[in-house]
Design a protein around this motif. Structure first.
Motif, mmCIF file in Angstrom:
data_model
loop_
_atom_site.group_PDB
_atom_site.id
_atom_site.type_symbol
_atom_site.label_atom_id
_atom_site.label_comp_id
_atom_site.label_asym_id
_atom_site.label_seq_id
_atom_site.Cartn_x
_atom_site.Cartn_y
_atom_site.Cartn_z
ATOM 1 N N GLN A 100 0.956 -1.236 -0.019
ATOM 2 C CA GLN A 100 0.106 -0.198 0.086
ATOM 3 C C GLN A 100 0.929 1.364 0.009
ATOM 4 O O GLN A 100 1.712 1.412 0.925
ATOM 5 C CB GLN A 100 -0.936 0.025 1.305
ATOM 6 N N LEU A 132 1.917 -5.583 3.465
ATOM 7 C CA LEU A 132 1.139 -6.399 4.344
ATOM 8 C C LEU A 132 0.583 -7.647 3.817
ATOM 9 O O LEU A 132 0.434 -8.168 2.577
ATOM 10 C CB LEU A 132 -0.252 -5.402 4.119
ATOM 11 N N ALA A 133 0.749 -8.674 4.714
ATOM 12 C CA ALA A 133 0.537 -10.065 4.662
ATOM 13 C C ALA A 133 -0.857 -10.446 4.121
ATOM 14 O O ALA A 133 -1.683 -9.920 4.793
ATOM 15 C CB ALA A 133 1.075 -11.105 5.561
ATOM 16 N N ARG A 134 -0.927 -11.363 3.292
ATOM 17 C CA ARG A 134 -2.567 -11.924 2.879
ATOM 18 C C ARG A 134 -2.351 -13.120 2.898
ATOM 19 O O ARG A 134 -1.361 -13.919 2.739
ATOM 20 C CB ARG A 134 -2.935 -11.336 1.626
ATOM 21 N N ASN A 153 5.954 -4.640 8.795
ATOM 22 C CA ASN A 153 5.331 -4.782 10.212
ATOM 23 C C ASN A 153 6.103 -5.832 11.109
ATOM 24 O O ASN A 153 6.326 -6.842 10.360
ATOM 25 C CB ASN A 153 4.019 -5.071 10.105
ATOM 26 N N ALA A 154 6.596 -5.366 12.271
ATOM 27 C CA ALA A 154 7.507 -6.542 13.045
ATOM 28 C C ALA A 154 6.306 -6.965 14.152
ATOM 29 O O ALA A 154 5.701 -6.109 14.745
ATOM 30 C CB ALA A 154 8.658 -5.898 13.485
ATOM 31 N N SER A 155 6.350 -8.122 14.381
ATOM 32 C CA SER A 155 5.505 -8.449 15.516
ATOM 33 C C SER A 155 6.308 -8.568 16.690
ATOM 34 O O SER A 155 7.663 -8.436 16.687
ATOM 35 C CB SER A 155 5.060 -10.044 15.124
ATOM 36 N N ASP A 203 3.173 2.238 15.125
ATOM 37 C CA ASP A 203 1.971 1.693 14.343
ATOM 38 C C ASP A 203 0.752 2.021 15.213
ATOM 39 O O ASP A 203 0.882 1.957 16.553
ATOM 40 C CB ASP A 203 1.934 0.278 13.928
ATOM 41 N N ARG A 213 -6.357 4.462 12.187
ATOM 42 C CA ARG A 213 -7.502 4.839 11.450
ATOM 43 C C ARG A 213 -8.634 5.251 12.271
ATOM 44 O O ARG A 213 -9.688 6.123 11.799
ATOM 45 C CB ARG A 213 -7.501 3.473 10.810
ATOM 46 N N GLU A 225 -3.120 6.906 9.009
ATOM 47 C CA GLU A 225 -3.583 5.692 8.443
ATOM 48 C C GLU A 225 -5.017 5.947 8.233
ATOM 49 O O GLU A 225 -5.830 6.260 8.733
ATOM 50 C CB GLU A 225 -3.480 4.474 9.507
ATOM 51 N N GLU A 269 -9.771 7.977 4.054
ATOM 52 C CA GLU A 269 -10.639 7.542 2.747
ATOM 53 C C GLU A 269 -11.487 8.681 2.265
ATOM 54 O O GLU A 269 -12.034 8.487 1.093
ATOM 55 C CB GLU A 269 -11.664 6.623 3.613
ATOM 56 N N GLY A 328 -4.235 5.287 2.632
ATOM 57 C CA GLY A 328 -5.595 5.043 2.598
ATOM 58 C C GLY A 328 -6.187 4.747 1.357
ATOM 59 O O GLY A 328 -5.608 4.887 0.326
HETATM 60 P P1 C2E Z 1 -1.338 -1.987 10.161
HETATM 61 O O1 C2E Z 1 0.089 -2.153 9.865
HETATM 62 O O2 C2E Z 1 -1.983 -0.782 10.726
HETATM 63 O O3 C2E Z 1 -1.781 -1.863 8.473
HETATM 64 C C1 C2E Z 1 -2.807 -1.128 8.046
HETATM 65 C C2 C2E Z 1 -4.276 -1.690 7.876
HETATM 66 O O4 C2E Z 1 -5.239 -0.661 7.483
HETATM 67 C C3 C2E Z 1 -4.128 -2.680 6.655
HETATM 68 O O5 C2E Z 1 -5.066 -3.833 7.127
HETATM 69 C C4 C2E Z 1 -4.635 -1.743 5.595
HETATM 70 O O6 C2E Z 1 -5.134 -2.847 4.652
HETATM 71 C C5 C2E Z 1 -5.617 -1.110 6.416
HETATM 72 N N1 C2E Z 1 -5.987 0.124 5.588
HETATM 73 C C6 C2E Z 1 -5.288 0.896 4.934
HETATM 74 N N2 C2E Z 1 -5.984 2.039 4.266
HETATM 75 C C7 C2E Z 1 -7.244 1.833 4.817
HETATM 76 C C8 C2E Z 1 -8.452 2.594 4.515
HETATM 77 O O7 C2E Z 1 -8.568 3.453 4.129
HETATM 78 N N3 C2E Z 1 -9.761 2.179 4.962
HETATM 79 C C9 C2E Z 1 -9.559 0.981 5.698
HETATM 80 N N4 C2E Z 1 -10.878 0.673 6.244
HETATM 81 N N5 C2E Z 1 -8.416 0.354 6.145
HETATM 82 C C10 C2E Z 1 -7.316 0.630 5.627
HETATM 83 P P2 C2E Z 1 -4.656 -5.183 6.948
HETATM 84 O O8 C2E Z 1 -3.944 -5.475 6.007
HETATM 85 O O9 C2E Z 1 -6.013 -6.123 7.194
HETATM 86 O O10 C2E Z 1 -3.641 -5.418 8.132
HETATM 87 C C11 C2E Z 1 -4.061 -5.516 9.325
HETATM 88 C C12 C2E Z 1 -2.899 -5.458 10.534
HETATM 89 O O11 C2E Z 1 -2.278 -6.740 10.507
HETATM 90 C C13 C2E Z 1 -1.594 -4.335 10.040
HETATM 91 O O12 C2E Z 1 -2.041 -3.286 10.679
HETATM 92 C C14 C2E Z 1 -0.613 -4.945 10.888
HETATM 93 O O13 C2E Z 1 -0.571 -4.793 12.257
HETATM 94 C C15 C2E Z 1 -0.752 -6.585 10.793
HETATM 95 N N6 C2E Z 1 -0.119 -7.133 9.618
HETATM 96 C C16 C2E Z 1 -0.187 -7.119 8.348
HETATM 97 N N7 C2E Z 1 0.588 -7.916 7.687
HETATM 98 C C17 C2E Z 1 1.517 -8.123 8.679
HETATM 99 C C18 C2E Z 1 2.994 -8.665 8.494
HETATM 100 O O14 C2E Z 1 3.659 -9.171 7.455
HETATM 101 N N8 C2E Z 1 3.699 -9.010 9.708
HETATM 102 C C19 C2E Z 1 2.991 -8.603 10.831
HETATM 103 N N9 C2E Z 1 3.636 -8.800 12.090
HETATM 104 N N10 C2E Z 1 1.901 -8.065 11.038
HETATM 105 C C20 C2E Z 1 1.244 -7.881 9.843
#
Ligand code: C2E
Ligand code: MG
Ligand code: MG
Ligand code: MG
Length: 282
Positions: A45, A61-63, A121-123, A183, A207, A240, A243, A261
Motif C-alpha cells: 500500500q 502487508l501479508a495476505r 510490520n514486525a511482531s 503503528d 485509522r 492511517e 478515505e 488510505g
Molecule cells: P497496520 O500495520 O496498521 O496496517 C494498516 C491496515 O489498515 C491494513 O490492514 C490496511 O489494509 C488497512 N487500511 C489501509 N488503508 C485503509 C483505509 O483507507 N480504510 C480501511 N478501512 N482500512 C485501511 P490489513 O492489511 O488487514 O492488516 C491489519 C494488520 O495486520 C496490520 O495493521 C498489521 O498490524 C498486521 N499485519 C499485516 N501484515 C503483517 C505482517 O507481515 N507481519 C506482521 N507482524 N503484522 C502484519
C-alpha cells in the motif's frame, strides 16, 4: 509440541477474541504450505504526500487466501502465528519478499525520481528475538537495498515489552539507518510515556482517529494533540486509513502531510505497484 499446545490454548479460549476454525491454527506446517502454494502473499500500500500525490513509501502487508476458509485477515492469522510459533517463518518470508520487491521497484525508477521506502510490520515476537535486526540488515545487503529505505513498524505494546532484546534490535536497526515507526498510534496504553522512552522516528496515527474527523466526534481533538506531540518531538507523522478528501484536507491543514488510505490506493500486488510507481512522476 508447541503448536499443539497453542491450539489447545486457543480452543480453551486462551486467545480471547480469536476464532479457531476447525483445525486451522496457522501452524508452521500450514504456513510453509501456504507460502509454497501462494495462498500466502504480500500486497503493497502506497504512502503518499497528500499535498502533491507523490508516493514516498510503500507498506508491505501479508495476505492469506485459504482454499477452503477464504480470505483470512492478518488481524486474525498474525496472532495465531504468534501463538503457534510460526510467526518467524511468516515474518522472515514477508521480510524477504518486501526487501526484494523494494530493491526491484527502486531499480526500475526513472532517473531523477526519488527512491521509495518500504515499511514492514514486525511482531512482538520478532522484535524481541536476538539477531532480528542483524537478519533484516543482512537481507537488505543481499538484495542491494539501502537500509535507510527501510521502515520497521510495530505497535506501542510490541515496543513496550521492556525487554533488553527489543531495545538492542531497535538500536541496531536505527544505527544502520532504518527508521522505526510506531503503528496504530493512540490506541495503546501509556502512549506518552512509551513515545518518549522508545526511540521511534515516525508515528502512524490510527485509522479510528482519522475516521472520526468527518463526524468531528470526540476523537478529533486527539489527532490535533497527536500531531502536536509528534511535531514537538520532531517525529514524522503518517495518517492511517484516509478515505475521504475532507479527512485529507483536515490533516494537511494541521501539518500532517503523509497518509495511507483507500482514497489514494488500496494494498495492491507487486506487478500493479510497479505500474503505479511508473505513472507517479516526481
Ligand atoms: P497496520 O500495520 O496498521 O496496517 C494498516 C491496515 O489498515 C491494513 O490492514 C490496511 O489494509 C488497512 N487500511 C489501509 N488503508 C485503509 C483505509 O483507507 N480504510 C480501511 N478501512 N482500512 C485501511 P490489513 O492489511 O488487514 O492488516 C491489519 C494488520 O495486520 C496490520 O495493521 C498489521 O498490524 C498486521 N499485519 C499485516 N501484515 C503483517 C505482517 O507481515 N507481519 C506482521 N507482524 N503484522 C502484519
Ligand atoms: Mg503497519
Ligand atoms: Mg497501523
Ligand atoms: Mg491500524
Amino acid at each position: 509440541g508447541r503448536a499443539g499446545a497453542a491450539l489447545y490454548e486457543a480452543k480453551r479460549g486462551g486467545l480471547g477474541r480469536i476464532t479457531v476454525h476447525g483445525g486451522y491454527y496457522a501452524s508452521p506446517i500450514e504456513v510453509r504450505h501456504g507460502i509454497e502454494t501462494g495462498e500466502i502473499f504480500v500486497v503493497y500500500q502506497p504512502c503518499v504526500d497528500m499535498r502533491t500525490g507523490a508516493i514516498v513509501g510503500v507498506e508491505a502487508l501479508a495476505r492469506w487466501h485459504h482454499p477452503t476458509r477464504g480470505a483470512i485477515s492478518p488481524v486474525e492469522f498474525i496472532p495465531l502465528c504468534e501463538a503457534s510459533g510460526s510467526i518467524m517463518i511468516l515474518g522472515d518470508w514477508v521480510l524477504g519478499q518486501a526487501i526484494a520487491a523494494a530493491a526491484g521497484w527502486n531499480r526500475g525508477l526513472p532517473t531523477g525520481r526519488s527512491e521509495v521506502a518500504v515499511a514492514i510490520n514486525a511482531s512482538a515476537r520478532e522484535l524481541s528475538t536476538a539477531g532480528y535486526a542483524e537478519r533484516v540488515i543482512a537481507l537488505c545487503t543481499a538484495a542491494g537495498l539501502r537500509v535507510s529505505l527501510l521502515r520497521i513498524e510495530a505497535t506501542e505494546s510490541d515496543f513496550g515489552s521492556g525487554s533488553e532484546e527489543v531495545a538492542v534490535n531497535i538500536a541496531q536497526l536505527r544505527g544502520s539507518g532504518a527508521l522505526i515507526s510506531m503503528d496504530d498510534f493512540g490506541t495503546g496504553f501509556s502512549s506518552l510515556e512509551r513515545l518518549t522512552r522508545t526511540r521511534v522516528d515516525v508515528v502512524k496515527i490510527d485509522r479510528q482517529f482519522v475516521s472520526a474527523i468527518d463526524s468531528l466526534a470526540t476523537e478529533a481533538p486527539v489527532i490535533d494533540l497527536a500531531i502536536g506531540l509528534a511535531t514537538a518531538l520532531s517525529l514524522g507523522i503518517v495518517a492511517e486509513g484516509v478515505e475521504t478528501p475532507v479527512q485529507a484536507q483536515w490533516l494537511v491543514e494541521r501539518g500532517c502531510y503523509f497518509a495511507q488510505g483507500f482514497l489514494y490506493s488500496r494494498p495492491i500486488r507487486y506487478g500493479e505497484l510497479v505500474q503505479v510507481l511508473r505513472d507517479n512522476e516526481f
